[in-house]
Design an enzyme around this catalytic site. Sequence first.
Site, PDB file in Angstrom:
ATOM      1  N   LYS A  55       0.852  -1.209   0.059  1.00 43.86           N
ATOM      2  CA  LYS A  55      -0.047  -0.081  -0.042  1.00 43.86           C
ATOM      3  C   LYS A  55       0.703   1.202  -0.085  1.00 43.86           C
ATOM      4  O   LYS A  55       1.876   1.167   0.815  1.00 43.86           O
ATOM      5  CB  LYS A  55      -1.132   0.153   1.102  1.00 43.86           C
ATOM      6  CG  LYS A  55      -1.951   1.350   1.179  1.00 43.86           C
ATOM      7  CD  LYS A  55      -2.869   0.921   2.531  1.00 43.86           C
ATOM      8  CE  LYS A  55      -3.814   1.871   2.493  1.00 43.86           C
ATOM      9  NZ  LYS A  55      -4.809   1.754   3.931  1.00 43.86           N
ATOM     10  N   SER A 113     -10.056   1.698   2.887  1.00 43.19           N
ATOM     11  CA  SER A 113      -9.100   2.349   2.041  1.00 43.19           C
ATOM     12  C   SER A 113      -7.902   1.680   1.370  1.00 43.19           C
ATOM     13  O   SER A 113      -7.439   2.093   0.084  1.00 43.19           O
ATOM     14  CB  SER A 113      -8.147   3.584   2.699  1.00 43.19           C
ATOM     15  OG  SER A 113      -7.286   2.937   3.632  1.00 43.19           O
ATOM     16  N   SER A 160      -9.838  -0.556   6.990  1.00 39.61           N
ATOM     17  CA  SER A 160      -9.104  -0.484   5.648  1.00 39.61           C
ATOM     18  C   SER A 160      -8.548  -1.593   4.959  1.00 39.61           C
ATOM     19  O   SER A 160      -8.264  -1.690   3.846  1.00 39.61           O
ATOM     20  CB  SER A 160      -7.986   0.490   5.570  1.00 39.61           C
ATOM     21  OG  SER A 160      -8.833   1.915   5.928  1.00 39.61           O
TER      22      SER A 160
END
Lengths: 471, 92
Positions: free
Chosen positions: A65, A140, A164
């Site tokens: 990420k 996210s 997330s």
Amino acid sequence: MRKGECSASGHLEEKTKVIEQKEGQLNAFLHLDFEGARKKAGEIDEKIRKKKKLGKLAGLVIAIKDNICVEGMPCTAASKMLENYVAPYNATVVEKILQEDGIIIGKTNLDEFACGSDCTKSAFKISRNPVDTERVTGGSSGGSAVAVASGMADLALGSDTGGSIRCPASFCGVVGFKPTYGLVSRYGLLDLAMSFDQIGPFSKDTYGAALLMEVISGEDPRDSVTKGTKDRDYTRLLDKTKKKLKIGIAKEFFEGCDKEVEKVVKEIIEKLGERHEILEVPLPISRYSVPIYFLNVFAEFSSAMQKYDGLKYGAFWEELNLVDAVSEVRDRTLGKEVKRRILLGTYITMKEFKDAWYTKTLKARDLMRKEFDNAFKKVDLLASPTNPSLPWKIGEKNEDPVQMYLADTLTTTANICGIPAGVVKAAFCGKLPVGVQFMGRIGEDEKVLAAMKSVEELAGRDMDDEHNNRS
Amino acid sequence: MIDQDTLKKVAQISRLKLSEQEIQELQKDLNTILDYFSKINEIAAKGEEMYYVKAVRNAVRKDLPRKCDKDEKIRKAFNKKQENWLLAPRSL
């Protein structure tokens, strides 16, 4: 690979082909490093030739990420603020992956500074759900979920502050795991809210998540909350599946849930009853998870964001005085949701309003922790849906921030209490996957993984058959 | 309710220069959010203690100088510099 049946470079080339085919449509990545990945794969193949000991992740292609630092790669957190920032060091988790011979392929898309639940709030691109490209990936950590779900990467890392990792895992039909707070070092993670954040794995199956957990968890002098964490053999502990576990469900978890989500999650929990004991537990405070979570997060986030001033790194400053230069650069580079959160966090912690808001949210957070502590005196685990709804269409829920926040109702509880939680595909609604979530006691991450494996064993085979017939 | 003057003050403390239009939009958003979140009053009074991270123990280390081999890379990220120094705008 160890038997010499395939090479790291060969495997990487297969993944590269998948990326070339699918990335244009799915937008999972913000940065790809084929050259670096090929170099690493070459080193692993050299080790194989020389019969040297291979790391646990040898040859596996891993996506990170874009709020976790990888030395020499950009780290943007999907914000214009950090558009030109190149990380000067590796996060501890990245260092550990490289030591175990994992191949890092690139950085994945997210909502700006991880503020969002659908990966549409990136400043650069909107990731698309591989199951239905008109729909959101969840967020996210949407890009990481997409990379694994579409076969562009074997494993991925995300960060989970209020769901997330788990939300996009559920929406994209993969495994996602949020470890106990303090189990995995956050050194090198751009923080959202420091008393909630954890880094965790994405994978196709529970075994993959356990393997990555084994590598990334453990004490790190650079993150003080990891102190006292023992290294554990999570893949071996998965065999605990055979033990009968007490699994609690609360009626509150299904309030506000779409009927179809409720149905498939209840069905899988019923199936689990063949192996484990299912009990009803009351959790009335969990109804307040969204306000408790967000108010705490706003306060911590507004403080975490102070370091982005456009001086040391990130966006530029103009020839103004200090205060104006900082305000100007922040206004120009930060997105709307990030601004909302900074403003609310500042507001609720101001001297005049602190007692009315922040003090209360801290008390409410403690109430919730006590309620969950009590529940865990009766049960080993809690089971729930991951999200109250199926993945929505891109662009829906953009107007009303409260509606977006409510999507996190069921995932925020684990971060509020610091407990481990994992998600595994339970079934499909039409063609859309639905994940079931398990939460466990602090430090009992292996039991959560064991329950997730139970689901794979009980539901896995007939579900795949059903899906193949349909598609 | 956050009124416009309060919002302007909050924005200033938050180091955010907001346009008039942004102030209008954000005022509406923030009040919608806080209105919903005032739900917390239904339970907060029952809480006795304020939350803190219980699992955290003191982690102390010896305060010894360590070598950092990243200084060149860190300096590279500076937006403006003079030799090895970070240049910042005037504060006065």
